[in-house]
Design a protein around this motif. Sequence first.
Motif, PDB file in Angstrom:
ATOM      1  N   ILE A  25       0.826  -1.214   0.000  1.00  0.00           N
ATOM      2  CA  ILE A  25       0.000   0.000   0.000  1.00  0.00           C
ATOM      3  C   ILE A  25       0.862   1.267   0.000  1.00  0.00           C
ATOM      4  N   SER A  26       2.170   1.106  -0.153  1.00  0.00           N
ATOM      5  CA  SER A  26       3.073   2.246  -0.002  1.00  0.00           C
ATOM      6  C   SER A  26       2.850   3.339  -1.032  1.00  0.00           C
ATOM      7  N   ASP A  27       2.326   2.971  -2.210  1.00  0.00           N
ATOM      8  CA  ASP A  27       2.115   3.964  -3.260  1.00  0.00           C
ATOM      9  C   ASP A  27       0.745   4.628  -3.196  1.00  0.00           C
ATOM     10  N   VAL A  28      -0.064   4.233  -2.206  1.00  0.00           N
ATOM     11  CA  VAL A  28      -1.337   4.909  -2.002  1.00  0.00           C
ATOM     12  C   VAL A  28      -1.051   6.351  -1.567  1.00  0.00           C
ATOM     13  N   PRO A  29      -1.661   7.342  -2.198  1.00  0.00           N
ATOM     14  CA  PRO A  29      -1.400   8.726  -1.809  1.00  0.00           C
ATOM     15  C   PRO A  29      -1.587   8.955  -0.313  1.00  0.00           C
ATOM     16  N   GLY A  30      -0.565   9.523   0.306  1.00  0.00           N
ATOM     17  CA  GLY A  30      -0.621   9.812   1.734  1.00  0.00           C
ATOM     18  C   GLY A  30      -0.108   8.710   2.622  1.00  0.00           C
ATOM     19  N   VAL A  31       0.324   7.561   2.047  1.00  0.00           N
ATOM     20  CA  VAL A  31       0.764   6.437   2.874  1.00  0.00           C
ATOM     21  C   VAL A  31       2.285   6.408   3.006  1.00  0.00           C
ATOM     22  N   GLY A  32       3.005   6.035   1.969  1.00  0.00           N
ATOM     23  CA  GLY A  32       4.450   5.951   2.072  1.00  0.00           C
ATOM     24  C   GLY A  32       4.913   4.696   2.792  1.00  0.00           C
ATOM     25  N   THR A  33       6.058   4.773   3.466  1.00  0.00           N
ATOM     26  CA  THR A  33       6.656   3.566   4.049  1.00  0.00           C
ATOM     27  C   THR A  33       6.843   3.636   5.562  1.00  0.00           C
ATOM     28  N   SER A  34       6.308   4.662   6.221  1.00  0.00           N
ATOM     29  CA  SER A  34       6.410   4.785   7.678  1.00  0.00           C
ATOM     30  C   SER A  34       5.039   4.659   8.301  1.00  0.00           C
ATOM     31  N   LEU A  35       4.837   3.597   9.089  1.00  0.00           N
ATOM     32  CA  LEU A  35       3.556   3.437   9.766  1.00  0.00           C
ATOM     33  C   LEU A  35       3.372   4.513  10.828  1.00  0.00           C
ATOM     34  N   ARG A  36       4.426   4.825  11.559  1.00  0.00           N
ATOM     35  CA  ARG A  36       4.297   5.858  12.589  1.00  0.00           C
ATOM     36  C   ARG A  36       3.803   7.173  11.989  1.00  0.00           C
ATOM     37  N   ALA A  37       4.293   7.515  10.814  1.00  0.00           N
ATOM     38  CA  ALA A  37       3.946   8.799  10.208  1.00  0.00           C
ATOM     39  C   ALA A  37       2.475   8.902   9.843  1.00  0.00           C
ATOM     40  N   ILE A  38       1.837   7.774   9.508  1.00  0.00           N
ATOM     41  CA  ILE A  38       0.441   7.852   9.055  1.00  0.00           C
ATOM     42  C   ILE A  38      -0.572   7.557  10.157  1.00  0.00           C
ATOM     43  N   LEU A  39      -0.118   7.213  11.361  1.00  0.00           N
ATOM     44  CA  LEU A  39      -1.072   6.835  12.400  1.00  0.00           C
ATOM     45  C   LEU A  39      -2.113   7.916  12.691  1.00  0.00           C
ATOM     46  N   PRO A  40      -1.748   9.199  12.769  1.00  0.00           N
ATOM     47  CA  PRO A  40      -2.792  10.201  13.054  1.00  0.00           C
ATOM     48  C   PRO A  40      -3.856  10.294  11.959  1.00  0.00           C
ATOM     49  N   GLU A  41      -3.518   9.882  10.733  1.00  0.00           N
ATOM     50  CA  GLU A  41      -4.451   9.969   9.608  1.00  0.00           C
ATOM     51  C   GLU A  41      -5.024   8.613   9.220  1.00  0.00           C
ATOM     52  N   LEU A  42      -4.801   7.609  10.040  1.00  0.00           N
ATOM     53  CA  LEU A  42      -5.179   6.253   9.642  1.00  0.00           C
ATOM     54  C   LEU A  42      -6.677   6.110   9.412  1.00  0.00           C
ATOM     55  N   ALA A  43      -7.469   6.758  10.233  1.00  0.00           N
ATOM     56  CA  ALA A  43      -8.927   6.648  10.061  1.00  0.00           C
ATOM     57  C   ALA A  43      -9.363   7.219   8.714  1.00  0.00           C
ATOM     58  N   SER A  44      -8.806   8.366   8.325  1.00  0.00           N
ATOM     59  CA  SER A  44      -9.210   8.974   7.060  1.00  0.00           C
ATOM     60  C   SER A  44      -8.644   8.225   5.857  1.00  0.00           C
ATOM     61  N   LEU A  45      -7.524   7.508   6.064  1.00  0.00           N
ATOM     62  CA  LEU A  45      -6.915   6.740   4.974  1.00  0.00           C
ATOM     63  C   LEU A  45      -7.506   5.341   4.834  1.00  0.00           C
ATOM     64  N   ARG A  46      -8.273   4.938   5.819  1.00  0.00           N
ATOM     65  CA  ARG A  46      -8.710   3.541   5.887  1.00  0.00           C
ATOM     66  C   ARG A  46      -9.413   3.068   4.618  1.00  0.00           C
ATOM     67  N   GLU A  47     -10.384   3.797   4.150  1.00  0.00           N
ATOM     68  CA  GLU A  47     -11.153   3.358   2.984  1.00  0.00           C
ATOM     69  C   GLU A  47     -10.253   3.185   1.765  1.00  0.00           C
ATOM     70  N   THR A  48      -9.320   4.118   1.584  1.00  0.00           N
ATOM     71  CA  THR A  48      -8.401   4.036   0.451  1.00  0.00           C
ATOM     72  C   THR A  48      -7.458   2.846   0.600  1.00  0.00           C
ATOM     73  N   ILE A  49      -6.965   2.630   1.822  1.00  0.00           N
ATOM     74  CA  ILE A  49      -6.056   1.500   2.060  1.00  0.00           C
ATOM     75  C   ILE A  49      -6.770   0.174   1.818  1.00  0.00           C
ATOM     76  N   GLU A  50      -8.003   0.067   2.290  1.00  0.00           N
ATOM     77  CA  GLU A  50      -8.737  -1.191   2.137  1.00  0.00           C
ATOM     78  C   GLU A  50      -9.065  -1.479   0.675  1.00  0.00           C
ATOM     79  N   ALA A  51      -9.158  -0.434  -0.140  1.00  0.00           N
ATOM     80  CA  ALA A  51      -9.476  -0.628  -1.563  1.00  0.00           C
ATOM     81  C   ALA A  51      -8.237  -0.749  -2.438  1.00  0.00           C
ATOM     82  N   ALA A  52      -7.059  -0.588  -1.860  1.00  0.00           N
ATOM     83  CA  ALA A  52      -5.824  -0.564  -2.646  1.00  0.00           C
ATOM     84  C   ALA A  52      -5.550  -1.915  -3.293  1.00  0.00           C
ATOM     85  N   HIS A  53      -5.018  -1.887  -4.509  1.00  0.00           N
ATOM     86  CA  HIS A  53      -4.674  -3.101  -5.241  1.00  0.00           C
ATOM     87  C   HIS A  53      -3.223  -3.020  -5.713  1.00  0.00           C
TER      88      HIS A  53
END
Length: 283
Positions: A25-53
């Motif tokens: 999922i690293s190429d999903v906009p707003g994700v990247g390769t650091s889990l710590r960095a995206i934790l505050p935005e995880l709820a808003s990214l969830r739908e996009t992450i779950e749909a990522a292919h």
Amino acid sequence: MRIARFRSADGIRLGRIDDGIITDISDVPGVGTSLRAILPELASLRETIEAAHGKCHELAEVILEPPVDDPQKYLGIGMNYAAHAEEARAAGIPIPTSQMWFNKQVSCVVGPYADIHKPRISDKLDYEVELGVVIGRRCRHVAVEDARSVIAGYLVTNDFSVRDWLQQKSPTFTLGKSFDTHGPMGPWLTTDDEIDDPLSLQMQLSVNGEVRQQGTTDDMIYDIYEQIAYLSQVMTLMPGDVLATGTPSGIGAPTGNFLRVGDVVRAEIEGLGVIENRVIAEP
């Protein structure tokens, strides 16, 4: 949702875990390769992450890394399970009358299947399966009733401890808890919404297939919400901070049954997965 950090031919990446498959999922906009960095935005990214292919891998094809490799803080609570506190008391260690916290220096963090060093300077390497709580947003002065709202998710930790450096050679727990490689965690972050009740999870640790620890998180003296409330009176908790929340009875210290080179230590918690580490001689 389960999110892992993993290493493949493409380097370190983030992936979504689904039925033994890891989807990049690293190429999903707003994700990247650091889990710590995206934790505050995880709820808003969830739908996009779950749909990522993204690119998919079998878990056996990749190396799982610690889900959070760079926490600002890695804190552990001592003697927080009733049965464990009693075994400690029987071994002559006083039971604390309040929450007793210590640092594990973040340089000890390694992946869920990494080798663990038996130190050159000690024969008293011990194990402790623990529920790891990962903080999801910056917070201070959190009320007990609000504490679950600041949790991003959970993982399995093994709080390896060097007992002679823990109880005899240092006036605090920090040195005995912080040897290099003694902070394996993973196998991935399981988000809070996936767990109905984190206060009622089965946990087990075995050494070479022999069960040494078995318990449930409902044996905690101070539950995870009380822990967050207590700590946040003192310090600001940050996204990615890891709390190791205590261990059941059955550690090696009371019997002197310490780990040896070649031992394989398997720690598992209901709903969160398994980590497994082989003990090797310190290089």
